[in-house]
Design an enzyme around this catalytic site. Sequence first.
Site, PDB file in Angstrom:
ATOM      1  N   LYS A   1      -5.335  -3.033  15.180  1.00  0.00           N
ATOM      2  CA  LYS A   1      -5.528  -1.897  14.263  1.00  0.00           C
ATOM      3  C   LYS A   1      -6.253  -2.362  12.996  1.00  0.00           C
ATOM      4  CE  LYS A   1      -2.018  -0.710  11.487  1.00  0.00           C
ATOM      5  NZ  LYS A   1      -2.297  -0.667  10.038  1.00  0.00           N
ATOM      6  N   ASN A   2      -5.830  -3.489  12.440  1.00  0.00           N
ATOM      7  CA  ASN A   2      -6.350  -3.919  11.140  1.00  0.00           C
ATOM      8  C   ASN A   2      -7.710  -4.600  11.212  1.00  0.00           C
ATOM      9  OD1 ASN A   2      -4.104  -2.766  10.104  1.00  0.00           O
ATOM     10  ND2 ASN A   2      -3.033  -4.690   9.658  1.00  0.00           N
TER      11      ASN A   2
ATOM     12  N   ASP B   1       3.429  -8.525   7.700  1.00  0.00           N
ATOM     13  CA  ASP B   1       3.575  -7.447   8.689  1.00  0.00           C
ATOM     14  C   ASP B   1       4.570  -7.808   9.788  1.00  0.00           C
ATOM     15  OD1 ASP B   1       0.062  -6.426   8.596  1.00  0.00           O
ATOM     16  OD2 ASP B   1       1.733  -6.124   7.221  1.00  0.00           O
TER      17      ASP B   1
ATOM     18  N   ARG C   1       0.317  -0.398  -3.927  1.00  0.00           N
ATOM     19  CA  ARG C   1      -0.970  -0.507  -3.215  1.00  0.00           C
ATOM     20  C   ARG C   1      -2.176  -0.235  -4.133  1.00  0.00           C
ATOM     21  NH1 ARG C   1       0.257  -0.254   2.270  1.00  0.00           N
ATOM     22  NH2 ARG C   1      -1.589  -1.533   2.590  1.00  0.00           N
TER      23      ARG C   1
ATOM     24  N   CYS D   1       2.809   3.720  -1.139  1.00  0.00           N
ATOM     25  CA  CYS D   1       3.468   3.978   0.145  1.00  0.00           C
ATOM     26  C   CYS D   1       4.818   3.256   0.069  1.00  0.00           C
ATOM     27  CB  CYS D   1       2.608   3.470   1.283  1.00  0.00           C
ATOM     28  SG  CYS D   1       2.452   1.689   1.278  1.00  0.00           S
TER      29      CYS D   1
ATOM     30  N   ARG E   1       1.429   5.156  14.256  1.00  0.00           N
ATOM     31  CA  ARG E   1       0.232   4.813  13.473  1.00  0.00           C
ATOM     32  C   ARG E   1      -0.308   3.458  13.906  1.00  0.00           C
ATOM     33  NH1 ARG E   1       0.725   4.797   7.225  1.00  0.00           N
ATOM     34  NH2 ARG E   1      -1.286   3.867   7.643  1.00  0.00           N
TER      35      ARG E   1
HETATM   36  C1  EPZ Z   1      -3.951  -5.033   4.782  1.00  0.00           C
HETATM   37  O1  EPZ Z   1      -3.589  -4.127   3.753  1.00  0.00           O
HETATM   38  C2  EPZ Z   1      -3.277  -4.500   6.044  1.00  0.00           C
HETATM   39  N1  EPZ Z   1      -3.773  -3.160   6.346  1.00  0.00           N
HETATM   40  C3  EPZ Z   1      -1.767  -4.472   5.847  1.00  0.00           C
HETATM   41  O2  EPZ Z   1      -1.193  -4.072   7.078  1.00  0.00           O
HETATM   42  C4  EPZ Z   1      -1.289  -5.889   5.525  1.00  0.00           C
HETATM   43  O3  EPZ Z   1       0.097  -5.857   5.262  1.00  0.00           O
HETATM   44  C5  EPZ Z   1      -2.033  -6.411   4.287  1.00  0.00           C
HETATM   45  O4  EPZ Z   1      -3.455  -6.354   4.515  1.00  0.00           O
HETATM   46  C6  EPZ Z   1      -1.661  -7.849   3.958  1.00  0.00           C
HETATM   47  O5  EPZ Z   1      -1.938  -8.666   5.055  1.00  0.00           O
HETATM   48  C7  EPZ Z   1      -4.995  -3.032   6.910  1.00  0.00           C
HETATM   49  O6  EPZ Z   1      -5.693  -4.001   7.155  1.00  0.00           O
HETATM   50  C8  EPZ Z   1      -5.419  -1.636   7.233  1.00  0.00           C
HETATM   51  P1  EPZ Z   1      -4.000  -6.408   0.522  1.00  0.00           P
HETATM   52  P2  EPZ Z   1      -4.315  -4.227   2.309  1.00  0.00           P
HETATM   53  O7  EPZ Z   1      -5.113  -5.768  -0.218  1.00  0.00           O
HETATM   54  O8  EPZ Z   1      -5.728  -4.578   2.482  1.00  0.00           O
HETATM   55  C9  EPZ Z   1      -2.345  -6.414  -3.871  1.00  0.00           C
HETATM   56  C10 EPZ Z   1       0.263  -2.915   8.494  1.00  0.00           C
HETATM   57  O9  EPZ Z   1       1.493  -2.933   8.582  1.00  0.00           O
HETATM   58  N2  EPZ Z   1      -3.636  -5.787  -4.240  1.00  0.00           N
HETATM   59  O10 EPZ Z   1      -4.195  -7.767   1.099  1.00  0.00           O
HETATM   60  O11 EPZ Z   1      -3.968  -3.010   1.550  1.00  0.00           O
HETATM   61  C11 EPZ Z   1      -1.433  -5.429  -3.177  1.00  0.00           C
HETATM   62  O12 EPZ Z   1      -0.702  -4.670  -4.109  1.00  0.00           O
HETATM   63  C12 EPZ Z   1      -0.392  -2.874   7.128  1.00  0.00           C
HETATM   64  O13 EPZ Z   1      -0.535  -2.952   9.459  1.00  0.00           O
HETATM   65  C13 EPZ Z   1      -3.953  -5.622  -5.584  1.00  0.00           C
HETATM   66  O14 EPZ Z   1      -3.186  -5.989  -6.465  1.00  0.00           O
HETATM   67  O15 EPZ Z   1      -3.519  -5.460   1.697  1.00  0.00           O
HETATM   68  C14 EPZ Z   1      -0.526  -6.312  -2.358  1.00  0.00           C
HETATM   69  O16 EPZ Z   1       0.533  -6.767  -3.207  1.00  0.00           O
HETATM   70  C15 EPZ Z   1       0.618  -2.767   5.992  1.00  0.00           C
HETATM   71  N3  EPZ Z   1      -5.137  -5.028  -5.916  1.00  0.00           N
HETATM   72  C16 EPZ Z   1      -1.420  -7.502  -2.011  1.00  0.00           C
HETATM   73  O17 EPZ Z   1      -2.561  -7.434  -2.885  1.00  0.00           O
HETATM   74  C17 EPZ Z   1      -6.023  -4.599  -4.968  1.00  0.00           C
HETATM   75  O18 EPZ Z   1      -7.110  -4.086  -5.322  1.00  0.00           O
HETATM   76  C18 EPZ Z   1      -1.901  -7.483  -0.572  1.00  0.00           C
HETATM   77  O19 EPZ Z   1      -2.711  -6.368  -0.416  1.00  0.00           O
HETATM   78  C19 EPZ Z   1      -5.684  -4.774  -3.597  1.00  0.00           C
HETATM   79  C20 EPZ Z   1      -4.487  -5.367  -3.260  1.00  0.00           C
END
Ligand code: EPZ
Length: 415
Positions: free
Chosen positions: A22-23, A305, A122, A117, A396
Amino acid sequence: MSKYIVKNNGALHGTVRISGAKNAALPIMAAALLSDGVCVLDDIPDLRDVSNMIDIINHLGGSVKQLHKNSYEFFCGNINDFSAPYETANKLRASFLVMGPLIAKYGYTKIPLPGGCPIGSRPVDLHLKGFAALGADVSLEHGYAEVKAKRLHGANIYLDFPSVGATENIMMAACLADGQTVIANSAVEPEIVDLANFLNLMGAEITGAGTDSIKISGVKSLLGGNYTIIPDRIEAGTFMIAAAITGGKVRLENVVCDHLKPLSAKLREIGIKAEEGGSSVTVSCENPLHSCDIKTLPFPGFPTDMQAQLCALMSTVSGTSIITETVFENRFMHIGELQRMGAKIKLDGRTAVIDGTSLTGAEVRATDLRAGAALCLAGLCADGVTSVSGTEYVERGYEDFAGKLTSLGADIQLT
Ligand code: EPZ
């Protein structure tokens, strides 16, 4: 509201094929917006998130044709709308990933800010800072991010956190910028590499994906291409834990063992056997399992995850296990639900202290897709019936979750 009704039907046995990730599929579908040609994507998982992303691409003016169950043809040469409606974008946080391609190719986009969420606030500040560094004007108002750019130019960008989404969005925007971009402290997840491989197939010039420094040399345009999505390492991990929590023996086909390393290493430490063979792994438990400590970290650390699923497993393993969630600030919503099943867990901020015990069936509620899967896994070994509401979360992220578990001997009904 639909529910999974789960009963303990003993150890799982058999073979299950893992679906495309998915990701990886979501950013790669967004990347098709960059192409002037036709893109055929295979092993796209049949998920609610995927159909929502297709709705967004169609809304923008792209045309998406389903060739087979997991195969789609994208043509995005006629994009005529550059913003996603709130009610559609709000269903899918990954809708934010269309921003990079739209800014790069059309110089304008206006997308609803993804709300928080259950697992955390996020934010998207790193995405927007990246776009600004590439020369775009970013404004936030009325819950939307509006980004304009006459022409993007290369830049040296340092990510405060190795954000997966920010790395993907900036990488896609930089593909058509003038000059070279370097993303430092970039995420190194396998899904980043998959996206870079797809973009390079289309004619992008990206090196370093999979390391913490990605270099993108902007090109004039991108062609189409045919691409197969990598297997879903989180779905694979979920089924590995399904085998472990029931004391069964399950062979997973269509996996990339390298992507499973952080999890396989931990499962072996707990006493679970994981025998790798090419594109398969066979999980079995021949000895009693023992407690473990784990801290979730960005790849190649233990994946956030998989944290909920590990909590479910360790709730049934004798001894004390300590699980710390470092990536998201609120990803323990499943703990309360596991406690309703008799789990002995103490929560202290981002740390869960788990004393293994036997679980009893209960009515529980999924709060995110991984929590929902974890509660079903707990139900597989609990004494009595477990009903898990909030199945829309699980749908999802897991293709035919109940069907795949049933094929392994589980007693799980979607009502
Ligand atoms: C991706 O989300 C995945 N989703 C998530 O999978 C996964 O948990 C996550 O990466 C971490 O591996 C998809 O790929 C669609 P991040 P993403 O940006 O990109 C902070 C699942 O269960 N952050 O790496 O949103 C954020 O708050 C889902 O399949 C900022 O501070 O994750 C978090 O604490 C859930 N500012 C951390 O980084 C930003 O601009 C990780 O977020 C962006 C993120």
